[in-house]
Design a protein around this motif. Structure first.
Motif: not given
Length: 491
Positions: A231, A222-225, A260, A227-228
């Motif tokens: 979220e 999983w990338t930060s994108e 996160k 998780f965003n």
């Protein structure tokens, strides 16, 4: 002549005005071309019977063309509006229709602000059409959560969902739930599910409803994108998870990798809560259980169906009207096999529920005998015409008649309905029609039709995941139904 008769005569006379155009001063175009229709009505009657029309036909809204007031209602179908209009004029409405039609009536009554009709239709559905509702809980919840006037029906759906735990959270319907419905569910105190398990379910829902994400929760790429995006999907759900009631071990194994998603302040508070004195924190209490039966296999809806079979009823009891209590005696995954006879013999009528390992099926039977499962070598066969065995889908769809199979002992075999054995567990019939090996090391079972009719399984052999035995006792309860599909304002 009684006052009620006079009112009925009055409603019929006023209703005749619908069939004549005398003094009509309102034209309402209903539906969308080509499925549209123009209705003519009297503004005085519309305004007197509906708060919506009282406002809509005021000088601020009305659009006059010649001698008529004209406006459009494209979002209501002509047949639904015709039924509503007849109710406005004569105080009666037909409810002997499919559920979709009645729901459309309900939504139209809500939009047109006819409060007494709203209340009645909701009560009618809950008391008369519970099977319809139970088969469409998620769909109906989606309709009702956005309409405050439908709180009665919304609360019914939410409560029924909690009674279906845990199967509702394991179903495809849960993953397809809209956000407003999920939020309404998470706000409840009586979900009867471990908070860490609830988090797992909400996480799966969030992933399923975030198009850019893989459905694999254990995916480590999983990338930060990613998780965003998740979220954003869960922004209204995360505050409703009671993280403080998740154990440190479960928090580490189930939530840490998704930390996160949590606000930093919340994450810090959770850590401090477990490291310091918990009494210093003002938090929501743990969720309580709305399930009235101590079982890992059987929910309250399924127990109510079995109770109706015990009483020989063609119509199933509801969870609330179940006149029997089910007391857990034995759970195969926990209890030593040698304890079966000690716990289950000579306790009175018992219900057995078995979870098949290889499919989503519950198998079971009812033993009404006072001696229950006495261990014996001599005269091991006995029984009663009240004995039965069954199978049902273990998911939420159990409420559908087509998903349950009831098999009753044949009259000529009633004395062979139950078999006792010193070291075996349960056995129904000589087939054996239902038998399970009591030893977990060889969790095999048989359903070979002989004494019971019809067959409850497509295969003669199955392997069990777990099974439970319950003592069944009658308790007092009342059942109330509405028989009529037609209501009158003057009833």
């Amino acid at each position: 002549m009684a006052t009620e008769s006079l009112l009925i005569k009055l409603s019929k006379d006023i209703g005749k005005l619908m069939d004549f155009n005398d003094e009509c001063n309102v034209i309402i175009k209903v539906g969308i071309t080509p499925n549209h229709h123009e209705f003519r009505a009297h503004s005085l009657i519309l305004r007197a019977r509906s708060q919506y029309f009282y406002t809509a036909l005021s000088n601020d809204w009305a659009r006059n063309q010649g001698n008529f007031i004209k406006f459009e209602k494209p979002n209501i179908s002509p047949d639904i509006f015709d039924a509503i209009l007849r109710y406005i004029y004569n105080g009666t409405i037909q409810l002997d229709h499919e559920l979709s039609y009645i729901l459309d009536l309900l939504c139209a009554a809500d939009e047109l602000m006819i409060d007494e009709l709203l209340d009645y239709i909701q009560s009618y559905l809950i008391q008369n059409k519970s099977k319809w509702l139970d088969n469409n809980l998620i769909e109906i919840l989606k309709i009702t959560t956005s309409r405050t006037a439908l709180d009665t029906l919304k609360n019914y759906c939410l409560e029924e969902i909690t009674l279906l735990n845990p199967s509702i959270f394991e179903s495809e319907s849960f993953l397809n739930m809209d956000e407003s419905s999920l939020v309404a569910l998470l706000e409840r105190d009586d979900l009867g599910i471990n908070e860490s398990e609830l988090w797992d379910c909400v996480l799966k829902w969030g992933i399923k409803n975030t198009p850019s994400l893989s459905y694999d929760i254990n995916d480590n790429n999983w990338t930060s994108e990613d998780f965003n995006a998740l979220e954003k999907t869960l922004k209204n759900c995360i505050p409703l998870i009671r993280f403080f009631h998740i154990s440190p071990d479960d928090f580490y194994t189930k939530i840490k990798s998704f930390s996160k998603l949590l606000p930093k302040d919340l994450l810090k508070e959770i850590i401090n809560y477990h490291l310091t004195d918990p009494s210093n924190y003002n938090i929501n209490p743990p969720r309580k259980c709305n399930i009235q039966i101590d079982s890992k296999l059987l929910n309250s809806k399924q127990a109510a169906i079995i109770a109706s079979w015990i009483d020989g009823n063609h119509k199933s009891y509801s969870s609330k009207s179940n006149p029997y209590s089910f007391k857990l005696l034995y759970r195969a995954s926990v209890d030593n096999p040698r304890l079966f006879h000690k716990k289950c013999d000579n306790v009175g009528p018992t219900i057995i529920v078995i979870k098949s390992r290889d499919n989503n099926c519950l198998i079971g039977g009812y033993n009404p005998l006072d001696a229950s499962w006495k261990k014996s070598w001599l005269n091991p066969s006995r029984g009663s015409k009240e004995c039965f065995i069954f199978s049902m889908d273990s998911s939420v769809k159990t409420i559908l008649d087509k998903n349950v199979k009831l098999s009753q002992v044949k009259p000529e075999y009633k004395n062979f309905a139950i078999y006792d054995h010193p070291w075996d567990g349960i056995c129904f019939g000589t087939g054996p029609d239902l038998w399970v090996n009591i030893e977990p090391s060889n969790p095999i079972g048989y359903t070979i039709k002989n004494c019971y009719q019809p067959s409850i399984m497509n295969s003669d052999i199955f392997y069990w995941e777990d099974w439970e035995v319950f003592s069944v006792r009658r308790s007092s309860n009342n059942i109330t139904d509405i028989d009529s599909d037609t209501i009158s304002l003057y009833d």
